[in-house]
Design an enzyme around this catalytic site. Structure first.
Site, PDB file in Angstrom:
ATOM      1  N   ASP A   8       0.837  -1.184   0.000  1.00 31.33           N
ATOM      2  CA  ASP A   8       0.000   0.000   0.000  1.00 31.33           C
ATOM      3  C   ASP A   8       0.880   1.246   0.000  1.00 31.33           C
ATOM      4  OD1 ASP A   8      -2.244   1.562   0.117  1.00 31.33           O
ATOM      5  OD2 ASP A   8      -2.749   1.070   2.180  1.00 31.33           O
ATOM      6  N   GLY A  18      -6.600  18.434 -19.778  1.00 30.97           N
ATOM      7  CA  GLY A  18      -8.033  18.443 -19.988  1.00 30.97           C
ATOM      8  C   GLY A  18      -8.880  17.591 -19.069  1.00 30.97           C
ATOM      9  N   ASP A  67     -11.023  16.828 -16.008  1.00 26.56           N
ATOM     10  CA  ASP A  67     -11.712  17.759 -15.105  1.00 26.56           C
ATOM     11  C   ASP A  67     -12.263  17.088 -13.853  1.00 26.56           C
ATOM     12  OD1 ASP A  67     -13.856  16.418 -16.225  1.00 26.56           O
ATOM     13  OD2 ASP A  67     -14.756  18.183 -17.122  1.00 26.56           O
ATOM     14  N   ASP A  70     -10.683   5.482  -5.925  1.00 23.32           N
ATOM     15  CA  ASP A  70     -11.146   4.156  -5.557  1.00 23.32           C
ATOM     16  C   ASP A  70     -10.819   3.897  -4.093  1.00 23.32           C
ATOM     17  OD1 ASP A  70     -12.340   1.681  -6.525  1.00 23.32           O
ATOM     18  OD2 ASP A  70     -10.379   0.780  -6.139  1.00 23.32           O
ATOM     19  N   HIS A  74     -10.329   4.145   2.742  1.00 27.02           N
ATOM     20  CA  HIS A  74      -9.124   3.534   3.299  1.00 27.02           C
ATOM     21  C   HIS A  74      -7.974   4.526   3.423  1.00 27.02           C
ATOM     22  CE1 HIS A  74     -11.093  -0.297   3.261  1.00 27.02           C
ATOM     23  NE2 HIS A  74     -11.421  -0.112   1.992  1.00 27.02           N
ATOM     24  N   GLU A 133     -15.072   6.606  -4.109  1.00 21.60           N
ATOM     25  CA  GLU A 133     -15.850   5.386  -3.971  1.00 21.60           C
ATOM     26  C   GLU A 133     -15.735   4.967  -2.512  1.00 21.60           C
ATOM     27  OE1 GLU A 133     -15.807   0.882  -5.682  1.00 21.60           O
ATOM     28  OE2 GLU A 133     -14.073   1.710  -4.658  1.00 21.60           O
TER      29      GLU A 133
END
Length: 175
Positions: free
Chosen positions: A3, A26, A28, A33, A37, A62
């Site tokens: 990690d 470009g 935006d 994910d 965590h 997420e």
């Protein structure tokens, strides 16, 4: 897999510079994910989120089920994420699609709206299905792959009609 140490200020600067590079060509917005965590400032002073989201891109994380699986302070933690990023309300999407699949009436307005967490609609992301709910093996997600596309589209129509919130549409792969 190893990690990244998101508390490391050098790493934070590398990621910030990368997001600036993406913005210069470009891009935006960025989806983070597994955002839950990565520590929040209140969870030990980690400055990852304030640092990497400081350049003006649209950011959403997420956060499956939100911090509901943490011991306490769930609403406050989810609210804190929204100081930096928009957050997913996948519990609402699952409820929405599951009810449509089963021919039932939708029984909630949104998970985080109902919890009185103080999260405004413009900080919420809804979906009816995602790559996880469609592509994973059944039992590990994958439960939406056998639902009729018509029901999925109706769930998206309802999610997309939520005032102020954003909705994501997962385009099913041909198979």
């Amino acid at each position: 897999m190893r990690d990244l140490v998101s508390e490391n200020t050098d790493l934070q600067q590398i990621i910030l510079n990368y997001t600036k590079e993406l913005q210069s060509i470009g891009v935006d917005g960025i989806r983070w994910d597994a955002a839950k965590h990565i520590q929040l400032p209140s969870e030990g002073g980690c400055q990852f989120w304030p640092t990497v989201t400081s350049q003006g891109l649209y950011h959403y994380g997420e956060i499956l089920e939100g911090p509901d699986d943490r011991a306490s302070g769930n609403e406050a933690l989810m609210k804190e994420y929204t100081n930096y990023i928009s957050v997913t309300d996948n519990g609402y999407g699952s409820n929405l699609l599951g009810n449509l699949r089963d021919g039932k009436v939708i029984d909630q307005n949104g998970k985080w709206v109902n919890k009185n967490a103080g999260i405004t609609a413009d900080k919420l992301i809804y979906w009816a299905e995602s790559h996880d709910t469609y592509s994973n093996d059944v039992g590990e997600g994958g439960w939406t792959k056998y639902i009729n596309q018509n029901a999925v589209d109706r769930a998206y129509a309802l999610a997309g009609s939520r005032a102020g919130a954003a909705a994501l549409y997962f385009s099913r792969p041909l198979a």
